[in-house]
Design a protein around this motif. Structure first.
Motif, short mmCIF file in Angstrom:
data_model
loop_
_atom_site.label_atom_id
_atom_site.label_comp_id
_atom_site.label_asym_id
_atom_site.label_seq_id
_atom_site.Cartn_x
_atom_site.Cartn_y
_atom_site.Cartn_z
N LYS A 187 85.86 50.54 -2.49
CA LYS A 187 85.67 49.65 -1.34
C LYS A 187 86.69 49.90 -0.23
O LYS A 187 86.71 49.18 0.76
N ASN A 188 87.54 50.92 -0.43
CA ASN A 188 88.58 51.23 0.56
C ASN A 188 89.41 50.00 0.90
O ASN A 188 89.74 49.74 2.07
N THR A 189 89.77 49.24 -0.12
CA THR A 189 90.44 47.96 0.09
C THR A 189 91.61 47.79 -0.87
O THR A 189 91.51 48.15 -2.05
N VAL A 190 92.69 47.24 -0.34
CA VAL A 190 93.83 46.86 -1.16
C VAL A 190 93.99 45.35 -1.06
O VAL A 190 93.70 44.75 -0.02
N TYR A 191 94.43 44.75 -2.16
CA TYR A 191 94.54 43.30 -2.23
C TYR A 191 95.97 42.88 -2.56
O TYR A 191 96.73 43.63 -3.16
N LEU A 192 96.29 41.66 -2.18
CA LEU A 192 97.55 41.06 -2.60
C LEU A 192 97.23 39.63 -3.03
O LEU A 192 96.97 38.77 -2.19
N GLN A 193 97.23 39.42 -4.33
CA GLN A 193 97.03 38.08 -4.88
C GLN A 193 98.38 37.39 -4.91
O GLN A 193 99.32 37.88 -5.53
N MET A 194 98.47 36.26 -4.24
CA MET A 194 99.73 35.52 -4.12
C MET A 194 99.57 34.16 -4.77
O MET A 194 98.79 33.34 -4.31
N ASN A 195 100.31 33.94 -5.84
CA ASN A 195 100.29 32.68 -6.56
C ASN A 195 101.64 31.98 -6.45
O ASN A 195 102.64 32.60 -6.09
N SER A 196 101.66 30.71 -6.77
CA SER A 196 102.91 29.93 -6.74
C SER A 196 103.65 30.14 -5.42
O SER A 196 104.86 30.39 -5.39
N LEU A 197 102.93 30.02 -4.35
CA LEU A 197 103.52 30.29 -3.04
C LEU A 197 104.61 29.28 -2.70
O LEU A 197 104.54 28.09 -3.08
N GLU A 198 105.60 29.77 -1.99
CA GLU A 198 106.75 28.97 -1.60
C GLU A 198 106.87 29.00 -0.07
O GLU A 198 106.40 29.95 0.57
N PRO A 199 107.50 28.00 0.51
CA PRO A 199 107.68 28.01 1.98
C PRO A 199 108.36 29.28 2.47
O PRO A 199 108.08 29.74 3.58
N GLU A 200 109.22 29.87 1.63
CA GLU A 200 109.91 31.10 2.01
C GLU A 200 108.97 32.30 2.12
O GLU A 200 109.36 33.35 2.63
N ASP A 201 107.75 32.17 1.63
CA ASP A 201 106.76 33.24 1.74
C ASP A 201 106.06 33.22 3.10
O ASP A 201 105.26 34.12 3.39
#
Length: 121
Positions: free
Chosen positions: A76-90
């Motif tokens: 799919k010519n795609t890269v992903y970034l799954q982000m869990n437990s996000l923090e305000p610093e993110d």
């Protein structure tokens, strides 16, 4: 013309999740390592994660280890970034990049325009 288009950013509460996508066109995606970087207001751009051509070599900055997962789908010519437990610093603008080697440093040839991620406390 090479294009990297990020999507999936938004506003989320602390502890929540988001999945960023970066769709690539105009390049042989399967021959490029992919990276994610971010830039918070008033700060320099920093490395987040990178994945090699095969997906076997993966790097993360220490602050996201165990919370973020980078992956790629060469079909799919795609890269992903799954982000869990996000923090305000993110909170930052997140950019994807393509280059010859998965690295935390410079050397990426192409960059996307970025997608905003805002994490509220």
């Amino acid at each position: 013309q090479v294009q990297l288009v990020e999507s999936g950013g938004g506003l989320v509460r602390a502890g929540g999740s988001l999945r960023l996508s970066c769709a690539a066109s105009g390049l042989a995606f399967w021959n490029y390592a992919m990276g994610w970087f971010r830039q918070a207001p008033g700060k320099e751009r920093e490395f987040v994660a990178a994945i090699s051509v095969t997906g076997f070599n993966i790097l993360y900055t220490d602050s996201v280890k165990g919370r973020f997962t980078i992956s790629r789908d060469n079909a799919k010519n795609t890269v992903y970034l799954q982000m869990n437990s996000l923090e305000p610093e993110d909170t930052a603008v997140y950019y994807c990049a393509a280059g010859p080697i998965a690295t935390q440093g410079p050397g990426y040839d192409y960059w996307g325009q970025g997608t905003q991620v805002t994490v509220s406390s």
